[in-house]
Design a protein around this motif. Structure first.
Motif, PDB file in Angstrom:
ATOM      1  N   GLY A 112      10.948  -0.612  -5.715  1.00  0.00           N
ATOM      2  CA  GLY A 112      10.180  -0.145  -4.575  1.00  0.00           C
ATOM      3  C   GLY A 112       9.314  -1.240  -3.985  1.00  0.00           C
ATOM      4  N   ARG A 113       8.871  -1.011  -2.743  1.00  0.00           N
ATOM      5  CA  ARG A 113       7.989  -1.959  -2.083  1.00  0.00           C
ATOM      6  C   ARG A 113       6.554  -1.477  -2.243  1.00  0.00           C
ATOM      7  N   VAL A 114       5.946  -1.811  -3.353  1.00  0.00           N
ATOM      8  CA  VAL A 114       4.569  -1.428  -3.609  1.00  0.00           C
ATOM      9  C   VAL A 114       3.660  -2.424  -2.905  1.00  0.00           C
ATOM     10  N   LYS A 115       2.838  -1.934  -2.015  1.00  0.00           N
ATOM     11  CA  LYS A 115       1.991  -2.815  -1.230  1.00  0.00           C
ATOM     12  C   LYS A 115       0.677  -3.107  -1.947  1.00  0.00           C
ATOM     13  N   SER A 116       0.143  -4.275  -1.702  1.00  0.00           N
ATOM     14  CA  SER A 116      -1.144  -4.644  -2.269  1.00  0.00           C
ATOM     15  C   SER A 116      -2.268  -4.007  -1.461  1.00  0.00           C
ATOM     16  N   ASP A 117      -3.194  -3.364  -2.145  1.00  0.00           N
ATOM     17  CA  ASP A 117      -4.375  -2.813  -1.486  1.00  0.00           C
ATOM     18  C   ASP A 117      -5.364  -3.913  -1.102  1.00  0.00           C
ATOM     19  N   HIS A 118      -5.112  -5.133  -1.572  1.00  0.00           N
ATOM     20  CA  HIS A 118      -6.065  -6.211  -1.355  1.00  0.00           C
ATOM     21  C   HIS A 118      -5.869  -6.932  -0.021  1.00  0.00           C
ATOM     22  N   MET A 119      -4.682  -6.781   0.579  1.00  0.00           N
ATOM     23  CA  MET A 119      -4.377  -7.488   1.816  1.00  0.00           C
ATOM     24  C   MET A 119      -4.505  -6.548   3.014  1.00  0.00           C
ATOM     25  N   THR A 120      -4.776  -7.125   4.182  1.00  0.00           N
ATOM     26  CA  THR A 120      -4.963  -6.363   5.410  1.00  0.00           C
ATOM     27  C   THR A 120      -3.808  -6.623   6.367  1.00  0.00           C
ATOM     28  N   VAL A 171       4.631 -20.232   6.707  1.00  0.00           N
ATOM     29  CA  VAL A 171       4.756 -18.782   6.560  1.00  0.00           C
ATOM     30  C   VAL A 171       5.485 -18.479   5.255  1.00  0.00           C
ATOM     31  N   PHE A 172       4.827 -17.743   4.380  1.00  0.00           N
ATOM     32  CA  PHE A 172       5.422 -17.284   3.128  1.00  0.00           C
ATOM     33  C   PHE A 172       5.853 -15.840   3.343  1.00  0.00           C
ATOM     34  N   LEU A 173       7.144 -15.561   3.225  1.00  0.00           N
ATOM     35  CA  LEU A 173       7.620 -14.210   3.466  1.00  0.00           C
ATOM     36  C   LEU A 173       8.457 -13.693   2.302  1.00  0.00           C
ATOM     37  N   ARG A 174       8.310 -12.396   2.035  1.00  0.00           N
ATOM     38  CA  ARG A 174       8.989 -11.754   0.919  1.00  0.00           C
ATOM     39  C   ARG A 174       9.687 -10.491   1.425  1.00  0.00           C
ATOM     40  N   PRO A 175      10.913 -10.636   1.942  1.00  0.00           N
ATOM     41  CA  PRO A 175      11.614  -9.478   2.487  1.00  0.00           C
ATOM     42  C   PRO A 175      12.158  -8.535   1.423  1.00  0.00           C
ATOM     43  N   SER A 176      12.415  -9.038   0.225  1.00  0.00           N
ATOM     44  CA  SER A 176      13.052  -8.226  -0.815  1.00  0.00           C
ATOM     45  C   SER A 176      12.083  -7.233  -1.441  1.00  0.00           C
ATOM     46  N   GLY A 177      12.578  -6.007  -1.676  1.00  0.00           N
ATOM     47  CA  GLY A 177      11.789  -5.008  -2.386  1.00  0.00           C
ATOM     48  C   GLY A 177      11.997  -5.063  -3.888  1.00  0.00           C
ATOM     49  N   TYR A 178      12.916  -5.934  -4.363  1.00  0.00           N
ATOM     50  CA  TYR A 178      13.148  -6.053  -5.801  1.00  0.00           C
ATOM     51  C   TYR A 178      11.873  -6.537  -6.493  1.00  0.00           C
ATOM     52  N   GLY A 179      11.571  -5.930  -7.641  1.00  0.00           N
ATOM     53  CA  GLY A 179      10.350  -6.298  -8.350  1.00  0.00           C
ATOM     54  C   GLY A 179       9.109  -5.849  -7.614  1.00  0.00           C
ATOM     55  N   GLY A 180       9.260  -4.774  -6.798  1.00  0.00           N
ATOM     56  CA  GLY A 180       8.168  -4.352  -5.929  1.00  0.00           C
ATOM     57  C   GLY A 180       6.908  -3.933  -6.658  1.00  0.00           C
ATOM     58  N   ILE A 232      -1.746 -12.632  -1.312  1.00  0.00           N
ATOM     59  CA  ILE A 232      -0.791 -11.836  -2.082  1.00  0.00           C
ATOM     60  C   ILE A 232       0.332 -11.424  -1.144  1.00  0.00           C
ATOM     61  N   VAL A 233       1.578 -11.681  -1.554  1.00  0.00           N
ATOM     62  CA  VAL A 233       2.736 -11.369  -0.727  1.00  0.00           C
ATOM     63  C   VAL A 233       3.539 -10.253  -1.401  1.00  0.00           C
ATOM     64  N   SER A 234       3.355  -9.021  -0.920  1.00  0.00           N
ATOM     65  CA  SER A 234       4.123  -7.883  -1.421  1.00  0.00           C
ATOM     66  C   SER A 234       5.502  -7.865  -0.771  1.00  0.00           C
ATOM     67  N   GLY A 235       6.409  -7.035  -1.322  1.00  0.00           N
ATOM     68  CA  GLY A 235       7.706  -6.855  -0.696  1.00  0.00           C
ATOM     69  C   GLY A 235       7.544  -6.337   0.725  1.00  0.00           C
TER      70      GLY A 235
END
Length: 204
Positions: A21-29, A45-54, A74-77
């Motif tokens: 799953g794509r679990v989002k960080s509560d720390h980022m806006t 630009v650091f980007l994380r399109p994959s939801g693997y390891g979400g 922090i870069v979430s899926g």
């Protein structure tokens, strides 16, 4: 169904959700737009399109200066973050179960892209930083349709006070991983490191 079997099934389902799953960080806006380079700066630009390891958050750092790191975010899926730097040479780090590194050289007035890529770890996801090159024949290329999909499938986030507090609370663990895994990075061959090099010409 035996209650122990049911319990095991629930645990397994939870693990699958955490892994995929794509679990989002509560720390980022979440924000509408990233940064643009100036005549005196570049943007990475650091980007994380994959939801693997979400279920595992990846955090990125500038570790160009010896003995420490600058927390980028922090870069979430499904998210991406922009980081402005002066032109020059850099070393960046990503943290998950492990720490991994990537060398870069950037020019002012250009935007560069780095893929935050999850992979299987011992107990949770590990991450690598993979440069996205200008060469259309490269495995990861800014000229590819896949890159355009990554751009569409990710949204911008930025650092803030909550993320900085998380970093302060996690600093000791991050320092340990940086020191431990940097030794491994330093032992890698020049050929191996060359594959993980973001070149000045990769900017757009």
């Amino acid at each position: 169904m035996n209650r122990w079997v049911r319990a095991a099934a629930v645990v397994l389902l939870a693990c699958v959700v955490a892994a995929c799953g794509r679990v989002k960080s509560d720390h980022m806006t979440r924000i509408e737009h990233g940064l643009s380079p100036s005549p005196d700066s570049a943007v990475i630009v650091f980007l994380r399109p994959s939801g693997y390891g979400g279920g595992v958050q990846s955090s990125v750092y500038d570790v160009s200066q010896s003995g420490g790191q600058e927390f980028i975010g922090i870069v979430s899926g499904g998210t991406k973050i922009a980081h402005a730097v002066a032109p020059g040479k850099y070393l960046f780090m990503v943290i998950g179960e492990n720490a991994d590194f990537m060398d870069a050289e950037v020019e002012a007035g250009k935007t560069y892209y780095v893929l935050v890529a999850p992979r299987m770890g011992m107990f949770k996801a590990r991450f690598s930083l993979l440069p996205i090159h200008a060469d259309a024949k490269a495995k990861y290329s800014i000229a590819s349709e896949r890159f355009r999909e990554w751009q569409r499938d990710t949204y911008w986030v930025e650092n803030g006070p909550t993320a900085q507090r998380w970093y302060s609370d996690s600093r000791e663990s991050i320092d340990r991983k940086r020191i431990t895994y940097k030794r491994t990075w330093n032992k890698r061959s020049a050929e191996d490191k060359a594959e993980l090099y973001l070149h000045a010409g990769d900017g757009i």
